[in-house]
Design a protein around this motif. Structure first.
Motif, PDB file in Angstrom:
ATOM      1  N   TYR A 141      49.612  48.545  28.481  1.00 28.05           N
ATOM      2  CA  TYR A 141      48.791  48.552  29.580  1.00 28.05           C
ATOM      3  C   TYR A 141      48.270  47.036  30.089  1.00 28.05           C
ATOM      4  CZ  TYR A 141      48.106  53.579  29.581  1.00 28.05           C
ATOM      5  OH  TYR A 141      48.329  55.092  29.765  1.00 28.05           O
ATOM      6  N   ALA A 142      48.526  46.927  31.393  1.00 26.74           N
ATOM      7  CA  ALA A 142      47.729  45.846  32.016  1.00 26.74           C
ATOM      8  C   ALA A 142      46.549  46.372  32.691  1.00 26.74           C
ATOM      9  CB  ALA A 142      48.627  44.757  32.652  1.00 26.74           C
ATOM     10  N   LEU A 143      45.228  45.521  32.579  1.00 24.82           N
ATOM     11  CA  LEU A 143      44.254  45.922  33.239  1.00 24.82           C
ATOM     12  C   LEU A 143      44.078  44.960  34.550  1.00 24.82           C
ATOM     13  CD1 LEU A 143      43.864  47.508  30.710  1.00 24.82           C
ATOM     14  CD2 LEU A 143      41.331  47.119  31.063  1.00 24.82           C
ATOM     15  N   ARG A 144      44.040  45.460  35.670  1.00 20.92           N
ATOM     16  CA  ARG A 144      43.946  44.560  37.024  1.00 20.92           C
ATOM     17  C   ARG A 144      42.354  44.867  37.646  1.00 20.92           C
ATOM     18  NH1 ARG A 144      45.067  45.766  42.174  1.00 20.92           N
ATOM     19  NH2 ARG A 144      46.503  47.406  41.379  1.00 20.92           N
ATOM     20  N   SER A 145      41.786  43.700  37.491  1.00 21.89           N
ATOM     21  CA  SER A 145      40.321  43.842  38.167  1.00 21.89           C
ATOM     22  C   SER A 145      40.514  44.230  39.779  1.00 21.89           C
ATOM     23  CB  SER A 145      39.526  42.715  38.085  1.00 21.89           C
ATOM     24  OG  SER A 145      38.373  42.664  38.576  1.00 21.89           O
ATOM     25  N   LEU A 146      39.756  45.015  40.072  1.00 16.97           N
ATOM     26  CA  LEU A 146      39.751  45.435  41.404  1.00 16.97           C
ATOM     27  C   LEU A 146      38.550  44.675  42.349  1.00 16.97           C
ATOM     28  CD1 LEU A 146      39.497  49.344  41.762  1.00 16.97           C
ATOM     29  CD2 LEU A 146      41.458  47.705  41.546  1.00 16.97           C
ATOM     30  N   ALA A 147      37.918  43.678  41.436  1.00 18.08           N
ATOM     31  CA  ALA A 147      36.948  42.585  41.918  1.00 18.08           C
ATOM     32  C   ALA A 147      37.430  41.508  42.402  1.00 18.08           C
ATOM     33  CB  ALA A 147      35.987  42.175  41.019  1.00 18.08           C
ATOM     34  N   ASN A 148      38.681  40.915  41.894  1.00 18.52           N
ATOM     35  CA  ASN A 148      39.440  39.862  42.330  1.00 18.52           C
ATOM     36  C   ASN A 148      40.970  39.826  42.033  1.00 18.52           C
ATOM     37  OD1 ASN A 148      39.962  39.448  39.710  1.00 18.52           O
ATOM     38  ND2 ASN A 148      38.994  37.730  39.278  1.00 18.52           N
ATOM     39  N   ASN A 149      41.469  41.100  41.908  1.00 21.11           N
ATOM     40  CA  ASN A 149      42.887  41.451  41.906  1.00 21.11           C
ATOM     41  C   ASN A 149      43.631  40.500  40.873  1.00 21.11           C
ATOM     42  OD1 ASN A 149      44.856  43.121  43.106  1.00 21.11           O
ATOM     43  ND2 ASN A 149      45.705  41.544  44.204  1.00 21.11           N
ATOM     44  N   LEU A 150      42.724  40.133  39.856  1.00 22.38           N
ATOM     45  CA  LEU A 150      43.615  39.489  38.673  1.00 22.38           C
ATOM     46  C   LEU A 150      43.566  40.270  37.575  1.00 22.38           C
ATOM     47  CD1 LEU A 150      42.030  35.911  39.183  1.00 22.38           C
ATOM     48  CD2 LEU A 150      44.230  36.771  40.046  1.00 22.38           C
ATOM     49  N   TYR A 151      44.700  39.890  36.610  1.00 18.03           N
ATOM     50  CA  TYR A 151      44.723  40.830  35.229  1.00 18.03           C
ATOM     51  C   TYR A 151      43.791  40.223  34.152  1.00 18.03           C
ATOM     52  CZ  TYR A 151      48.754  42.944  37.437  1.00 18.03           C
ATOM     53  OH  TYR A 151      49.704  43.707  38.122  1.00 18.03           O
TER      54      TYR A 151
END
Length: 228
Positions: free
Chosen positions: A133-143
């Protein structure tokens, strides 16, 4: 004199050949970083299983998002699940500290009493090719990356700072049905993600990939559909 010299040369040749043939004389091949055995009582979860387990109490399609073709994830990946992560240790939701100054900008901390927005949201993007899995933050759209090169108390901290997902941003996900809890393991260093409940200051409750095994609530989390 010549006979003595000949015997010594023959003995030297025999010892050299024996040393080359002896086991263990060559340097050991370094092992690649990454997950090892599945921890006892836990099961590895792929993209399909995550959708089933995390979505059992949701409406069909809830907590999901269209796949972004340029997001650095394999095109064979299933649609990412939009989830919030809650620490079993302190009961707080994990947030991305997007407003922290460098070098801690985007560090992940279990510090929110509730889900208030993108700060507490993550897209879990499954990659079939690497089975991670890769986790992408919805706060800044970065992994989310594991900061292996950091030193001191911040070493192996989780930080949402990468535009694409590579080795630093890959995780194995595990589920314990009896506990109804989840665990994350970095494939970069093979360590499980823990919440630093005992830290103080700006890194209090920070997430770090630093545990060799799942010892308890420090490495255990619950997942819920983002916005559920």
């Amino acid at each position: 004199m010549r006979r003595t010299t000949s015997v010594l040369l023959s003995l030297s040749t025999l010892l050299a050949v024996s040393a080359l043939a002896a086991p263990g004389v060559q340097a050991a091949t370094p092992k690649a970083d990454g997950p090892v055995a599945v921890p006892s009582g836990w099961e590895a979860v792929d993209g399909t299983e995550l959708a089933r387990i995390a979505g059992e109490s949701e409406e069909p399609g809830a907590g999901r998002a269209p796949f972004a073709a340029d997001g650095g994830v394999s095109t064979t990946a299933v649609e990412p699940e939009l989830l919030s992560v809650r620490s079993a240790r302190n009961g707080k939701f994990v947030a991305t500290e997007a407003s922290y100054p460098a070098p801690d900008t985007g560090v992940l901390r279990a510090r929110s009493a509730q889900v208030g927005g993108g700060w507490e949201g993550f897209a879990f993007e499954w990659d079939e090719a690497s089975q991670t899995y890769a986790l992408r933050s919805l706060a800044n759209n970065l992994y989310v990356a594991v900061e292996k090169n950091y030193t001191g108390s911040a070493q192996n901290a989780l930080r949402a700072r990468s535009a694409t997902a590579g080795g630093w941003e890959r995780f194995a996900l595990y589920y314990n049905e009896g506990l109804d809890r989840w665990a994350l393991q970095s494939t970069l260093n093979g360590k499980f993600v823990a919440m630093e409940n005992g830290y103080t200051g700006s890194l209090q409750y920070a997430l770090r990939a630093r545990s060799a095994e799942i010892t308890g609530s420090w490495e255990e989390f619950s997942l819920q559909g983002y916005g559920a």
